[in-house]
Design a protein around this motif. Sequence first.
Motif, PDB file in Angstrom:
ATOM      1  N   TYR A  73       0.848  -1.187   0.000  1.00  0.00           N
ATOM      2  CA  TYR A  73       0.000   0.000   0.000  1.00  0.00           C
ATOM      3  C   TYR A  73       0.883   1.236   0.000  1.00  0.00           C
ATOM      4  N   VAL A  74       0.610   2.143  -0.902  1.00  0.00           N
ATOM      5  CA  VAL A  74       1.243   3.458  -0.870  1.00  0.00           C
ATOM      6  C   VAL A  74       0.136   4.442  -0.537  1.00  0.00           C
ATOM      7  N   ILE A  75       0.336   5.157   0.558  1.00  0.00           N
ATOM      8  CA  ILE A  75      -0.646   6.150   1.012  1.00  0.00           C
ATOM      9  C   ILE A  75       0.057   7.495   0.960  1.00  0.00           C
ATOM     10  N   GLU A  76      -0.520   8.428   0.207  1.00  0.00           N
ATOM     11  CA  GLU A  76       0.138   9.718   0.038  1.00  0.00           C
ATOM     12  C   GLU A  76      -0.875  10.841  -0.077  1.00  0.00           C
ATOM     13  N   SER A  77      -0.410  12.043   0.212  1.00  0.00           N
ATOM     14  CA  SER A  77      -1.265  13.209   0.068  1.00  0.00           C
ATOM     15  C   SER A  77      -1.244  13.682  -1.380  1.00  0.00           C
ATOM     16  N   GLU A  78      -2.223  14.464  -1.707  1.00  0.00           N
ATOM     17  CA  GLU A  78      -2.374  14.944  -3.082  1.00  0.00           C
ATOM     18  C   GLU A  78      -1.179  15.772  -3.537  1.00  0.00           C
ATOM     19  N   ARG A  79      -0.646  16.595  -2.633  1.00  0.00           N
ATOM     20  CA  ARG A  79       0.482  17.455  -2.982  1.00  0.00           C
ATOM     21  C   ARG A  79       1.829  16.795  -2.732  1.00  0.00           C
ATOM     22  N   GLY A  80       1.833  15.594  -2.185  1.00  0.00           N
ATOM     23  CA  GLY A  80       3.078  14.869  -1.982  1.00  0.00           C
ATOM     24  C   GLY A  80       3.814  15.172  -0.691  1.00  0.00           C
ATOM     25  N   GLU A  81       3.196  15.945   0.239  1.00  0.00           N
ATOM     26  CA  GLU A  81       3.880  16.244   1.498  1.00  0.00           C
ATOM     27  C   GLU A  81       3.969  15.019   2.395  1.00  0.00           C
ATOM     28  N   VAL A  82       2.971  14.180   2.313  1.00  0.00           N
ATOM     29  CA  VAL A  82       2.903  12.986   3.157  1.00  0.00           C
ATOM     30  C   VAL A  82       2.940  11.763   2.253  1.00  0.00           C
ATOM     31  N   ALA A  83       3.792  10.823   2.576  1.00  0.00           N
ATOM     32  CA  ALA A  83       3.850   9.563   1.817  1.00  0.00           C
ATOM     33  C   ALA A  83       4.382   8.474   2.728  1.00  0.00           C
ATOM     34  N   PRO A 103       3.159  -0.364  -6.270  1.00  0.00           N
ATOM     35  CA  PRO A 103       2.210  -0.715  -5.212  1.00  0.00           C
ATOM     36  C   PRO A 103       1.068  -1.580  -5.743  1.00  0.00           C
ATOM     37  N   THR A 104       0.511  -2.368  -4.854  1.00  0.00           N
ATOM     38  CA  THR A 104      -0.716  -3.097  -5.170  1.00  0.00           C
ATOM     39  C   THR A 104      -1.875  -2.106  -5.225  1.00  0.00           C
ATOM     40  N   VAL A 105      -1.866  -1.177  -4.261  1.00  0.00           N
ATOM     41  CA  VAL A 105      -2.893  -0.139  -4.177  1.00  0.00           C
ATOM     42  C   VAL A 105      -2.212   1.182  -3.822  1.00  0.00           C
ATOM     43  N   ARG A 106      -2.654   2.242  -4.475  1.00  0.00           N
ATOM     44  CA  ARG A 106      -2.190   3.597  -4.136  1.00  0.00           C
ATOM     45  C   ARG A 106      -3.415   4.382  -3.691  1.00  0.00           C
ATOM     46  N   ILE A 107      -3.322   4.970  -2.491  1.00  0.00           N
ATOM     47  CA  ILE A 107      -4.396   5.804  -1.957  1.00  0.00           C
ATOM     48  C   ILE A 107      -3.849   7.220  -1.859  1.00  0.00           C
ATOM     49  N   ARG A 108      -4.487   8.141  -2.584  1.00  0.00           N
ATOM     50  CA  ARG A 108      -4.062   9.539  -2.579  1.00  0.00           C
ATOM     51  C   ARG A 108      -5.213  10.353  -1.988  1.00  0.00           C
ATOM     52  N   PHE A 109      -4.924  11.117  -0.930  1.00  0.00           N
ATOM     53  CA  PHE A 109      -5.972  11.850  -0.230  1.00  0.00           C
ATOM     54  C   PHE A 109      -5.712  13.350  -0.260  1.00  0.00           C
ATOM     55  N   LYS A 110      -6.809  14.134  -0.141  1.00  0.00           N
ATOM     56  CA  LYS A 110      -6.686  15.597  -0.168  1.00  0.00           C
ATOM     57  C   LYS A 110      -6.053  16.132   1.101  1.00  0.00           C
ATOM     58  N   ASN A 111      -6.500  15.622   2.249  1.00  0.00           N
ATOM     59  CA  ASN A 111      -5.960  16.053   3.538  1.00  0.00           C
ATOM     60  C   ASN A 111      -6.122  14.921   4.542  1.00  0.00           C
ATOM     61  N   ALA A 112      -5.520  15.096   5.705  1.00  0.00           N
ATOM     62  CA  ALA A 112      -5.521  14.033   6.712  1.00  0.00           C
ATOM     63  C   ALA A 112      -6.942  13.710   7.188  1.00  0.00           C
ATOM     64  N   ALA A 113      -7.779  14.725   7.291  1.00  0.00           N
ATOM     65  CA  ALA A 113      -9.156  14.487   7.729  1.00  0.00           C
ATOM     66  C   ALA A 113      -9.905  13.609   6.718  1.00  0.00           C
ATOM     67  N   LEU A 131     -16.338   9.740  -4.712  1.00  0.00           N
ATOM     68  CA  LEU A 131     -17.254  10.632  -5.421  1.00  0.00           C
ATOM     69  C   LEU A 131     -17.168  12.064  -4.909  1.00  0.00           C
ATOM     70  N   ALA A 132     -16.857  12.241  -3.631  1.00  0.00           N
ATOM     71  CA  ALA A 132     -16.704  13.584  -3.067  1.00  0.00           C
ATOM     72  C   ALA A 132     -15.349  14.194  -3.428  1.00  0.00           C
ATOM     73  N   ASP A 133     -14.564  13.459  -4.188  1.00  0.00           N
ATOM     74  CA  ASP A 133     -13.247  13.907  -4.639  1.00  0.00           C
ATOM     75  C   ASP A 133     -12.312  14.212  -3.471  1.00  0.00           C
ATOM     76  N   GLN A 134     -12.438  13.416  -2.403  1.00  0.00           N
ATOM     77  CA  GLN A 134     -11.573  13.541  -1.238  1.00  0.00           C
ATOM     78  C   GLN A 134     -10.412  12.554  -1.302  1.00  0.00           C
ATOM     79  N   VAL A 135     -10.649  11.418  -1.966  1.00  0.00           N
ATOM     80  CA  VAL A 135      -9.661  10.342  -2.020  1.00  0.00           C
ATOM     81  C   VAL A 135      -9.649   9.752  -3.423  1.00  0.00           C
ATOM     82  N   GLU A 136      -8.448   9.441  -3.920  1.00  0.00           N
ATOM     83  CA  GLU A 136      -8.292   8.724  -5.187  1.00  0.00           C
ATOM     84  C   GLU A 136      -7.686   7.360  -4.884  1.00  0.00           C
TER      85      GLU A 136
END
Length: 161
Positions: A73-83, A103-113, A131-136
């Motif tokens: 799993y790769v979990i990262e923020s949209e702007r790349g600050e967190v990975a 990665p098997t799965v990449r989760i890209r999120f807008k913010n920590a919340a 659908l809320a465009d909070q997570v890809e």
Amino acid sequence: MKAIKQFIYRMLAYILPRSAAAMVARWLSRDFVQEVEGAATDLFVEALLGGMEAALWLCRDYRRNILGFKARYVIESERGEVAATADFDGKHMHVHRSALSSPTVRIRFKNAAALRSFLLSEDQDILDSVLADQVEVEGNLNYVYKLGYMAKNLQLRMKLA
């Protein structure tokens, strides 16, 4: 050094009763506890993965979740600050503080919340977050549900729900 700590914690898992092992895991996961009980910050990803790692070391029944499970799993923020990367090899979980390749799965999120609500919400409706465009999400959604289950199970184990 980490391998020695991991060995000691795994031995403690066989000596300590479940409740005591859960208390030690909660203590080791204090960053995760603070992130769940307070406002989500950019440290949420590392705190979550660190909490999962501690619970896997100390709680034999939680460790059953990853027996035979292989994924990255790769979990990262949209702007790349967190990975961060969580690597499961069938018996162990390895946490890396950077995004690894393939990665098997990449989760890209807008913010920590957004990530927190994505993984720890009551209904864990991944589609709503997408659908809320909070997570890809890139990859198989079944793996995302597995990570969500393990995060929610950790939250319940730490008595945070």
